[in-house]
Design an enzyme around this catalytic site. Structure first.
Site, short mmCIF file in Angstrom:
data_model
loop_
_atom_site.label_atom_id
_atom_site.label_comp_id
_atom_site.label_asym_id
_atom_site.label_seq_id
_atom_site.Cartn_x
_atom_site.Cartn_y
_atom_site.Cartn_z
N SER A 142 30.61 -33.55 -12.54
CA SER A 142 30.77 -32.87 -13.83
C SER A 142 32.24 -32.84 -14.24
CB SER A 142 30.26 -31.43 -13.72
OG SER A 142 30.67 -30.68 -14.86
N TYR A 155 29.48 -23.70 -9.60
CA TYR A 155 28.97 -25.00 -10.06
C TYR A 155 30.07 -26.07 -9.95
CZ TYR A 155 27.16 -28.48 -13.40
OH TYR A 155 26.74 -29.64 -13.99
N1 LIG Z 1 23.97 -31.71 -19.35
C1 LIG Z 1 25.25 -31.64 -19.12
O1 LIG Z 1 26.04 -31.28 -20.02
C2 LIG Z 1 25.81 -32.00 -17.78
C3 LIG Z 1 27.20 -32.02 -17.63
C4 LIG Z 1 27.75 -32.33 -16.41
C5 LIG Z 1 26.94 -32.62 -15.33
N2 LIG Z 1 25.58 -32.60 -15.48
C6 LIG Z 1 24.77 -32.89 -14.29
O2 LIG Z 1 23.82 -33.91 -14.57
C7 LIG Z 1 22.67 -33.72 -13.76
C8 LIG Z 1 21.41 -33.72 -14.63
O3 LIG Z 1 21.48 -32.58 -15.48
P1 LIG Z 1 20.68 -32.46 -16.86
O4 LIG Z 1 21.66 -31.99 -17.84
O5 LIG Z 1 19.90 -33.68 -17.12
O6 LIG Z 1 19.74 -31.21 -16.50
P2 LIG Z 1 18.25 -30.82 -16.96
O7 LIG Z 1 17.91 -31.41 -18.29
O8 LIG Z 1 18.19 -29.34 -16.79
O9 LIG Z 1 17.34 -31.53 -15.84
C9 LIG Z 1 17.47 -31.16 -14.50
C10 LIG Z 1 16.60 -32.01 -13.61
O10 LIG Z 1 16.84 -31.62 -12.26
C11 LIG Z 1 15.61 -31.24 -11.64
N3 LIG Z 1 15.84 -30.15 -10.68
C12 LIG Z 1 16.43 -28.96 -10.91
N4 LIG Z 1 16.48 -28.24 -9.76
C13 LIG Z 1 15.90 -29.02 -8.80
C14 LIG Z 1 15.66 -28.86 -7.41
N5 LIG Z 1 15.97 -27.74 -6.75
N6 LIG Z 1 15.05 -29.87 -6.73
C15 LIG Z 1 14.71 -31.00 -7.37
N7 LIG Z 1 14.91 -31.21 -8.69
C16 LIG Z 1 15.51 -30.22 -9.38
C17 LIG Z 1 14.68 -30.84 -12.76
O11 LIG Z 1 13.33 -31.04 -12.32
P3 LIG Z 1 12.07 -30.17 -12.91
O12 LIG Z 1 12.20 -30.14 -14.40
O13 LIG Z 1 10.87 -30.94 -12.45
O14 LIG Z 1 12.16 -28.82 -12.27
C18 LIG Z 1 15.12 -31.81 -13.87
O15 LIG Z 1 14.46 -33.06 -13.72
C19 LIG Z 1 22.88 -32.42 -13.00
O16 LIG Z 1 23.35 -32.69 -11.69
C20 LIG Z 1 23.93 -31.70 -13.82
O17 LIG Z 1 24.66 -30.79 -13.05
C21 LIG Z 1 25.01 -32.30 -16.68
#
Ligand SMILES: NC(=O)c1ccc[n+]([C@@H]2O[C@H](COP(=O)([O-])OP(=O)(O)OC[C@H]3O[C@@H](n4cnc5c(N)ncnc54)[C@H](OP(=O)(O)O)[C@@H]3O)[C@@H](O)[C@H]2O)c1
Length: 247
Positions: A142, A155
Site C-alpha cells: 500500500s 495496516y
Molecule cells: N483499495 C485500495 O485503495 C487499496 C489501497 C492499497 C492497498 N490495497 C490492498 O489491495 C488488496 C485488495 O484490496 P481491495 O481494495 O480489492 O479490497 P476489497 O474490495 O475489500 O476486497 C478484499 C478481498 O479480500 C478478501 N478477504 C478479506 N479478508 C480475508 C481473509 N481473512 N481471508 C481471505 N480473504 C479475505 C475478500 O474476500 P470475501 O469478499 O470473500 O470475504 C475480498 O475478495 C488488499 O491487500 C488491500 O490492502 C487496496
C-alpha cells in the site's frame, strides 16, 4: 496452460486481477472468504470470456488451514488443467482498519497482522513446493507505507513488513528463478474499509496528482504484467500504482 492462485479474488483488485490474468491466457484459482457467490460470479465471467477459473474457500488469517488449502489447489490443478504446477501467486486478500493508535485493541492488531503479514508469509511457504521454476509472486502492499496517514498505523506497518518480506522472498527464491515483487496501490475504488463516499473520494482525489482515485483494473494490469512475459525482468521491486499519491 500456466496457472496462478489469487487470494481475495471475489471482489475489488483481486477480482479484476483474476479477470485480467485469464484474459492473458492464465488459468486462475481465486479464493474467497465470505462471498462465495461473488467468487462464483468472477469464475462465470472468466468462463464467458473463454478462460478457465476455479474458486476455492480460504481464510488467509488462519494459517492452520493452509496445508488443507494446498491439497485443494493440487486437486484443482489436476482436475481442471491436468498439471501439478503453479506459475504464479498473488497475495492480495486484505481488509482495512481505521483507528488511532491509542484506541487499537490487541485483537484488532492480531487479526490484521494475521491477514496482512502472517498469512502471506505462511501461505507462500505452503504453496512454494507447487511453484515452478521461473514463477512470479506479487504481494499487495500500500502507498500508505510511504507516507504517514493518521488512523491506519497497524495496516501501514504490516504492509511495510510485507514489502520487506517481498525483497527477502526474492533473495531466497532466486535459486529457483522465482521473481517476487510488491505492488503498492494508492486510493482505488473498491469496498476496502467500507468503500468510498463522495466526500472521501473527493479528499483522496485531491491528494492524488492525477486528480482522481484509481480503478481496480488499473492495478490488475500491472499485476498481470508482473506474472507474464512483460514483467519477466522485474524482480525484488516495490511498484506504486497510485497516480502520484501524496507527492
Ligand atoms: N483499495 C485500495 O485503495 C487499496 C489501497 C492499497 C492497498 N490495497 C490492498 O489491495 C488488496 C485488495 O484490496 P481491495 O481494495 O480489492 O479490497 P476489497 O474490495 O475489500 O476486497 C478484499 C478481498 O479480500 C478478501 N478477504 C478479506 N479478508 C480475508 C481473509 N481473512 N481471508 C481471505 N480473504 C479475505 C475478500 O474476500 P470475501 O469478499 O470473500 O470475504 C475480498 O475478495 C488488499 O491487500 C488491500 O490492502 C487496496
Amino acid at each position: 496452460m500456466n496457472t496462478i492462485v489469487i487470494t481475495g479474488g471475489s471482489r475489488g483488485i483481486g477480482a479484476s486481477t483474476a479477470i485480467e490474468c485469464a484474459r492473458r491466457g492464465l488459468g486462475v484459482i481465486l479464493t474467497y472468504k465470505s462471498n462465495p457467490d461473488a467468487a462464483a460470479g468472477v469464475v462465470s465471467r472468466i468462463q464467458a470470456q473463454g478462460g478457465q477459473a476455479v474458486a476455492l474457500a480460504l481464510d488467509v488469517g488462519d494459517a492452520s488451514g493452509f496445508a488443507a488449502f494446498r491439497e485443494s489447489v493440487i486437486n484443482a490443478l489436476d482436475a481442471t488443467w491436468n498439471t501439478s504446477e503453479l506459475s504464479g501467486l498473488v497475495n492480495n486478500a486484505g481488509y482495512g482498519l481505521y483507528a488511532p493508535i491509542e484506541t487499537v485493541t490487541e485483537d484488532q492488531f492480531d487479526g490484521l497482522m494475521n491477514v496482512l503479514l502472517k498469512g502471506p508469509f505462511f501461505l507462500t511457504q505452503a504453496l512454494l513446493p507447487l511453484l515452478k521454476q521461473g514463477a512470479g509472486i506479487v504481494n499487495l502492499t500500500s502507498a500508505t507505507t510511504r507516507v504517514a496517514t493518521a488512523g491506519v498505523a497497524p495496516y501501514a506497518t504490516f504492509k511495510g513488513g510485507l514489502e520487506v518480506l517481498s525483497r527477502y522472498m526474492a533473495k531466497e527464491f532466486a535459486e529457483r528463478k522465482i521473481r517476487v515483487n510488491a505492488v503498492s496501490p494508492g486510493a482505488i475504488r473498491t469496498e476496502l474499509g467500507g468503500g468510498l463516499n463522495a466526500e472521501f473520494e473527493a479528499l483522496l482525489a485531491s491528494q492524488t496528482a492525477l486528480g482522481r482515485v484509481g480503478e481496480p483494473d488499473e492495478v490488475a494490469r500491472v499485476i498481470a504484467s508482473l506474472l507474464t512475459e512483460d514483467g519477466g525482468w522485474i524482480n525484488a521491486q516495490s511498484i506504486e500504482v497510485a497516480g502520484g499519491y501524496n507527492i
